[in-house]
Design a protein around this motif. Structure first.
Motif, mmCIF file in Angstrom:
data_model
loop_
_atom_site.group_PDB
_atom_site.id
_atom_site.type_symbol
_atom_site.label_atom_id
_atom_site.label_comp_id
_atom_site.label_asym_id
_atom_site.label_seq_id
_atom_site.Cartn_x
_atom_site.Cartn_y
_atom_site.Cartn_z
ATOM 1 N N TYR A 155 40.200 57.243 37.991
ATOM 2 C CA TYR A 155 40.461 56.762 39.349
ATOM 3 C C TYR A 155 40.795 57.937 40.273
ATOM 4 O O TYR A 155 41.471 58.888 39.878
ATOM 5 C CB TYR A 155 41.597 55.742 39.349
ATOM 6 C CG TYR A 155 41.192 54.397 38.814
ATOM 7 C CD1 TYR A 155 40.838 53.367 39.668
ATOM 8 C CD2 TYR A 155 41.129 54.159 37.441
ATOM 9 C CE1 TYR A 155 40.448 52.124 39.185
ATOM 10 C CE2 TYR A 155 40.742 52.931 36.939
ATOM 11 C CZ TYR A 155 40.400 51.915 37.814
ATOM 12 O OH TYR A 155 40.001 50.696 37.312
ATOM 13 N N ARG A 203 42.532 59.392 43.757
ATOM 14 C CA ARG A 203 43.583 59.110 44.737
ATOM 15 C C ARG A 203 43.086 59.420 46.142
ATOM 16 O O ARG A 203 42.554 60.510 46.400
ATOM 17 C CB ARG A 203 44.840 59.922 44.431
ATOM 18 C CG ARG A 203 45.997 59.592 45.362
ATOM 19 C CD ARG A 203 47.289 60.186 44.899
ATOM 20 N NE ARG A 203 48.395 59.781 45.781
ATOM 21 C CZ ARG A 203 49.674 60.076 45.569
ATOM 22 N NH1 ARG A 203 50.011 60.792 44.496
ATOM 23 N NH2 ARG A 203 50.592 59.662 46.408
ATOM 24 N N VAL A 219 42.401 52.838 50.320
ATOM 25 C CA VAL A 219 41.480 52.311 49.311
ATOM 26 C C VAL A 219 40.355 51.548 49.998
ATOM 27 O O VAL A 219 40.609 50.632 50.795
ATOM 28 C CB VAL A 219 42.230 51.398 48.322
ATOM 29 C CG1 VAL A 219 41.245 50.671 47.419
ATOM 30 C CG2 VAL A 219 43.216 52.211 47.500
ATOM 31 N N GLN A 257 39.316 53.720 43.265
ATOM 32 C CA GLN A 257 40.241 54.460 44.121
ATOM 33 C C GLN A 257 41.643 53.856 44.041
ATOM 34 O O GLN A 257 41.810 52.680 43.723
ATOM 35 C CB GLN A 257 39.768 54.448 45.583
ATOM 36 C CG GLN A 257 38.445 55.142 45.822
ATOM 37 C CD GLN A 257 38.019 55.081 47.277
ATOM 38 O OE1 GLN A 257 38.521 54.273 48.065
ATOM 39 N NE2 GLN A 257 37.097 55.952 47.650
ATOM 40 N N TRP A 258 42.652 54.691 44.357
ATOM 41 C CA TRP A 258 44.018 54.195 44.454
ATOM 42 C C TRP A 258 44.788 55.015 45.489
ATOM 43 O O TRP A 258 44.440 56.153 45.795
ATOM 44 C CB TRP A 258 44.728 54.228 43.100
ATOM 45 C CG TRP A 258 45.144 55.593 42.624
ATOM 46 C CD1 TRP A 258 44.348 56.561 42.081
ATOM 47 C CD2 TRP A 258 46.466 56.140 42.638
ATOM 48 N NE1 TRP A 258 45.078 57.668 41.763
ATOM 49 C CE2 TRP A 258 46.396 57.436 42.079
ATOM 50 C CE3 TRP A 258 47.707 55.663 43.064
ATOM 51 C CZ2 TRP A 258 47.512 58.259 41.951
ATOM 52 C CZ3 TRP A 258 48.825 56.468 42.931
ATOM 53 C CH2 TRP A 258 48.724 57.749 42.376
ATOM 54 N N ASP A 288 48.210 50.668 46.196
ATOM 55 C CA ASP A 288 46.928 49.973 46.311
ATOM 56 C C ASP A 288 45.948 50.601 45.334
ATOM 57 O O ASP A 288 45.823 51.828 45.267
ATOM 58 C CB ASP A 288 46.373 50.087 47.733
ATOM 59 C CG ASP A 288 47.204 49.309 48.743
ATOM 60 O OD1 ASP A 288 48.015 48.461 48.313
ATOM 61 O OD2 ASP A 288 47.048 49.551 49.950
ATOM 62 N N LEU A 289 45.255 49.767 44.575
ATOM 63 C CA LEU A 289 44.224 50.272 43.672
ATOM 64 C C LEU A 289 43.083 49.274 43.607
ATOM 65 O O LEU A 289 43.276 48.070 43.770
ATOM 66 C CB LEU A 289 44.794 50.562 42.284
ATOM 67 C CG LEU A 289 45.545 49.451 41.542
ATOM 68 C CD1 LEU A 289 44.598 48.627 40.686
ATOM 69 C CD2 LEU A 289 46.639 50.049 40.666
ATOM 70 N N TYR A 290 41.890 49.823 43.388
ATOM 71 C CA TYR A 290 40.680 48.998 43.356
ATOM 72 C C TYR A 290 40.095 49.095 41.946
ATOM 73 O O TYR A 290 39.362 50.020 41.625
ATOM 74 C CB TYR A 290 39.662 49.499 44.372
ATOM 75 C CG TYR A 290 38.671 48.435 44.822
ATOM 76 C CD1 TYR A 290 38.196 47.460 43.935
ATOM 77 C CD2 TYR A 290 38.192 48.408 46.130
ATOM 78 C CE1 TYR A 290 37.299 46.503 44.352
ATOM 79 C CE2 TYR A 290 37.278 47.448 46.551
ATOM 80 C CZ TYR A 290 36.843 46.496 45.660
ATOM 81 O OH TYR A 290 35.950 45.542 46.071
ATOM 82 N N PRO A 338 40.396 44.621 45.591
ATOM 83 C CA PRO A 338 41.491 45.532 45.259
ATOM 84 C C PRO A 338 42.802 44.771 45.113
ATOM 85 O O PRO A 338 42.943 43.632 45.574
ATOM 86 C CB PRO A 338 41.509 46.500 46.437
ATOM 87 C CG PRO A 338 40.900 45.737 47.562
ATOM 88 C CD PRO A 338 39.880 44.831 46.950
ATOM 89 N N PRO A 398 39.768 44.742 51.539
ATOM 90 C CA PRO A 398 39.703 46.173 51.831
ATOM 91 C C PRO A 398 39.299 46.474 53.276
ATOM 92 O O PRO A 398 39.582 47.564 53.780
ATOM 93 C CB PRO A 398 38.642 46.686 50.849
ATOM 94 C CG PRO A 398 37.815 45.498 50.512
ATOM 95 C CD PRO A 398 38.749 44.325 50.559
#
Length: 434
Positions: free
Chosen positions: A169, A171, A175, A180-181, A189-191, A198, A216
């Motif tokens: 992932y 950064r 996101v 991504q995070w 937030d993370l996807y 996400p 998103p």
């Protein structure tokens, strides 16, 4: 919906109970003479009647894409489309990210299904015969690389960031896409690549207090969730780690690739070394619950497509034999089906077969002329005593038919003026002529 109502009706049918009894006894059952819609209805009814997951195997991605929306209307809570690749597994480049992420989404759901009580959840998966090829890391190898998050869990920012980086992932500040995070104070937030939306993690100190999906585009929070499984963004980290444990990285990576790996850049084409990292790579079958019902649609077409792909892959593998060929991770379709014998199986075919040990779902007209009621009655009596009679009311041979022994034939009005057509009735409680 109408199709889900039909599925529930079929589940209560006495015929369904008979088919399930034969399926439990024999391990497999053939259903012929029906198109995609009735095949889906019968398969869904048989699986849902015993609360089994369903795996539908087709010959092509196009056919699988037609099956998936059809099953969604038949009462399944979740219908997954498991994408497969037509390319050679020995190509020196990775398959498309969307295909890998689609596979990860199914695998994450199956891992969660195996770790939690199934309950009333209804899960169906549609894929092609290529999913039976050994193209995945074993379950025991992939499972440790899946990060599980639950409400109330202790979260440490630094450890979580390191873990997300090891999974591939990236950064970012905001996101926007899969893999991504981002972090803003106590909010992360993370996807996930194995999810459609996400997820926003809200912490209170080190405790994971809330998890919610969010849009998103607008960054607005949506539905709350209580459990999440994060998979790697690709299979490369799993393969590299096992190659590193076996001191085989020097065989598959150049010095430049090893230097890039230290900066977090994964080289492409690592899946062709799957057989080097694992003595027995897995297929989708290894991730399925043991209760799963397998429905193989058009076996002959699956065999033909697999044979053409196998010829291409075998030639590609032999071309690399002069250099440093990777271990084989392809196999004939017959060997893949041998593993499928561990599951209850349905063989589905649109071609109606007269002599087969299964159920013929085809409908066909009775050869009779107007006003020849005696000949029509004789035809029905002949079919009643033959082995090719009505599959919906015939028990297993050699037992006699419980119906169609006494028929009443009477004329009825026909749409054509001046012509009457026969109307047939039978005293058998389960005969279609009743």
């Amino acid at each position: 919906m109408v199709l889900s109502s039909l599925t529930r009706t079929l589940q209560r049918s006495p015929l369904t109970a008979e088919l399930l009894a034969k399926l439990d006894q024999q391990g497999s059952l053939s259903l012929t003479g029906a198109g995609r819609l009735p095949k889906g209805l019968v398969s869904s009814a048989l699986a849902l009647a015993q609360q089994r997951p369903l795996l539908v195997i087709t010959a092509t991605l196009e056919e699988a894409s037609r099956w998936a929306p059809q099953l969604e209307a038949m009462g399944w809570d979740t219908v997954h489309f498991y994408p497969t690749s037509e390319a050679s597994p020995y190509d020196p480049f990775d398959q498309e990210s969307e295909m890998t992420w689609g596979q990860m989404q199914v695998l994450a759901d199956l891992l969660a299904l195996g770790q939690q009580p199934q309950g009333d959840r209804k899960l169906a998966i549609v894929t092609t015969e290529r999913a039976l090829q050994p193209h995945l890391p074993p379950v025991s190898a992939l499972n440790p690389y899946c990060l599980q998050l639950q409400l109330g869990q202790d979260i440490h920012f630094k450890a979580l960031g390191q873990r997300l980086a090891s999974l591939g992932y990236e950064r970012v500040a905001v996101v926007e896409t899969e893999g991504q995070w981002a972090q803003r104070g106590d909010i992360i937030d993370l996807y996930p690549v194995a999810a459609e939306l996400p997820v926003r993690l809200e912490l209170f100190g080190d405790d994971l207090e809330r998890m919610r999906e969010f849009d998103p585009a607008t960054q607005r929070s949506l539905d709350s969730i209580d459990h999440l499984i994060l998979t790697p963004t690709q299979y490369g980290p799993v393969i590299l780690e096992h190659l590193r444990r076996q001191d085989r990285l020097a065989r598959v990576l150049s010095p430049a690739a090893e230097e890039g790996l230290d900066r977090g850049i994964f080289p492409e084409g690592l899946r062709r070394w799957l057989g080097l990292a694992f003595p027995q790579p897995a297929s989708l079958l290894d991730y399925l619950p043991a209760t799963t019902l397998l429905a193989v649609d058009e076996l002959d077409q699956c065999q033909a497509h697999s044979d053409r792909w196998l010829d291409h892959v075998e030639n590609h593998w032999q071309q690399q034999a002069a250099e440093d060929p990777p271990p084989k991770i392809h196999r004939p379709f017959s060997e893949a089906l041998a593993e499928a014998e561990l599951f209850p199986r349905l063989w589905l075919s649109a071609l109606a077969e007269v002599n087969h040990q299964g159920l013929n779902l085809a409908s066909r007209p009775v050869p009779a002329l107007p006003h020849q009621f005696g000949k029509l009655a004789e035809t029905i009596r002949g079919n009643a005593s033959a082995s090719t009679g009505c599959g919906w009311c015939r028990p297993s041979p050699p037992a006699p038919w419980p119906c169609c022994r006494s028929t009443t034939v009477r004329p009825s009005l026909s749409p054509t003026p001046g012509i009457t057509t026969p109307s047939i009735s039978c005293r058998g409680s389960r005969c279609r002529w009743r």
